[in-house]
Motif scaffolding. Structure first.
Motif: not given
Ligand SMILES: Nc1ncnc2c1ncn2[C@@H]1O[C@H](COP(=O)(O)OP(=O)(O)O)[C@@H](O)[C@H]1O
Ligand SMILES: [Mg+2]
Length: 355
Positions: A13, A16, A20, A40-46
């Protein structure tokens, strides 16, 4: 057959430094329920959003049912990917009934009689008598099933679920996990779901992929990940584990505090061994091959007692004892490490290492 195939996927992103999603590769097979876990923050949602097409990958490929949906300089529109999505907050339309919510994304081309299809899926999720209710008249578990019915209704190639159980209380969670799993199986669907809760993954998934800092650490069945984790991160994610440095030689693990004999391994040299607390036996009398130890802390948890013991050489181990007798601080005990339950961890992985 693979329904979803992810190869060397990268996503960063903005400016950074860290990815992610970092070089992730993963397959989900037809009819499989695969859990993507990580803190949390490991990249699952991404990763999930990259598959759905809500984020654009920097590099890598994604195929769904043999259709390339992401490749170099190509990204298929989300609505063309034939994916069903269940969001964390269910995202039901509050002003539409259950039936109308489900009907919303259905096309007459695919289902000439939309009402018949709505009835089929409400039946499948056990909500046929709730078709005319509004979401706010339903329990959390029922709303979840409507969201699932809506995602399954167009018969998508793949279902994605983001933290499907995180809004439910603990009692309801056990029940809903089983319902969601059986509905997905009954529909013959293929699903990828994201969770930070290792209990969701262990109890509901056919296979689990574990993420740390955007990197997939290990993929396997719940049992494989629990019993034969590759590294200390995976091992610790799924519960307590005792990790100790040892030297292996002729089937013997030499620790600072003593030796464990009878291991079926041809490894030699410096290794990192690990054993789960339930695989250490506590004896009250010395027997051959046991380690003398002293109880440092004993905690009663009803179904087991958690005992912290000092085996000397500055080594503490945690044991989950199911014996009728309760141990107390300063008790002298003897420990037997089941050599067949010891496995060797990857020492190339250090906590906090970023690469
Ligand atoms: N839209 C975004 N802009 C900037 N950073 C993002 C965005 N979405 C996620 N991140 C970063 O990417 C990393 C993975 O996030 P995310 O996929 O939400 O993790 P999880 O779902 O495992 O909690 C984190 O460091 C988060 O801060
Ligand atoms: Mg998330």
């Amino acid at each position: 057959m693979e329904v979803l195939s992810i190869k060397n996927l990268h996503k960063k992103f903005g400016k950074k430094l860290q990815y992610a999603v970092n070089n992730a590769s993963l397959n989900v097979n037809k009819g499989e329920l695969l859990a993507l876990v990580g803190e949390s923050g490991s990249g699952k949602t991404t990763l999930l959003r990259l598959v759905a097409g809500f984020e654009e990958a920097d590099a890598g490929q994604i195929s769904i049912n043999s259709d390339k949906v992401v490749d170099d300089n190509f990204s298929m529109k989300p609505e063309k990917r034939k994916i069903g999505m269940v969001f964390q907050d269910y995202a039901l339309f509050p002003h539409l009934t259950v039936a109308e919510n489900i009907k919303f994304g259905l096309s007459k081309n695919q289902f000439p009689n939309l009402n018949d299809r709505v009835r089929e899926v409400t039946d499948m999720v056990g909500l046929s008598s709730y078709e005319n209710r509004y979401p706010h008249h339903l329990s959390g578990g029922q709303q979840q099933r409507v969201a699932l019915a809506r995602a399954l209704a167009p018969n998508p190639g793949l279902i994605l679920l983001d933290e499907p159980f995180s809004n439910l209380d603990a009692v309801l969670k056990d029940q809903v996990r089983e319902e969601v799993r059986s509905i997905i199986k009954k529909a013959g669907a293929t699903a990828l779901f994201v969770t930070h809760d290792m209990r969701d993954a262990l109890s509901s998934a056919d296979r689990i992929a574990i993420l740390k800092d955007g990197k997939i650490q290990q993929v396997g069945t719940p049992r494989e990940l629990y019993e034969t984790p590759k590294n200390l991160y995976v091992a610790s994610f799924f519960g307590k584990i005792n990790a100790m440095n040892a030297t292996a030689e002729n089937g013997t693990y030499k620790l600072k505090a003593g030796e464990i004999k009878g291991a079926k391994t041809d490894k030699t040299g410096q290794i990192l061994i690990a054993i789960r607390p339930e695989n250490i036996e506590i004896l009250t009398e010395k027997q051959e091959g046991t380690f003398p130890a002293k109880v440092v802390l004993a905690q009663y948890f009803g179904d087991h007692q958690q005992v912290h013991a000092d085996i000397g050489a500055e080594t503490h181990v945690v044991i989950h004892a199911h014996e009728k007798i309760l141990f107390e601080k300063d008790d002298n005990i003897f420990l037997r490490f089941n050599p067949s339950k010891i496995h060797i961890l990857d020492t190339c992985w250090y906590p906090g290492l970023v690469s």
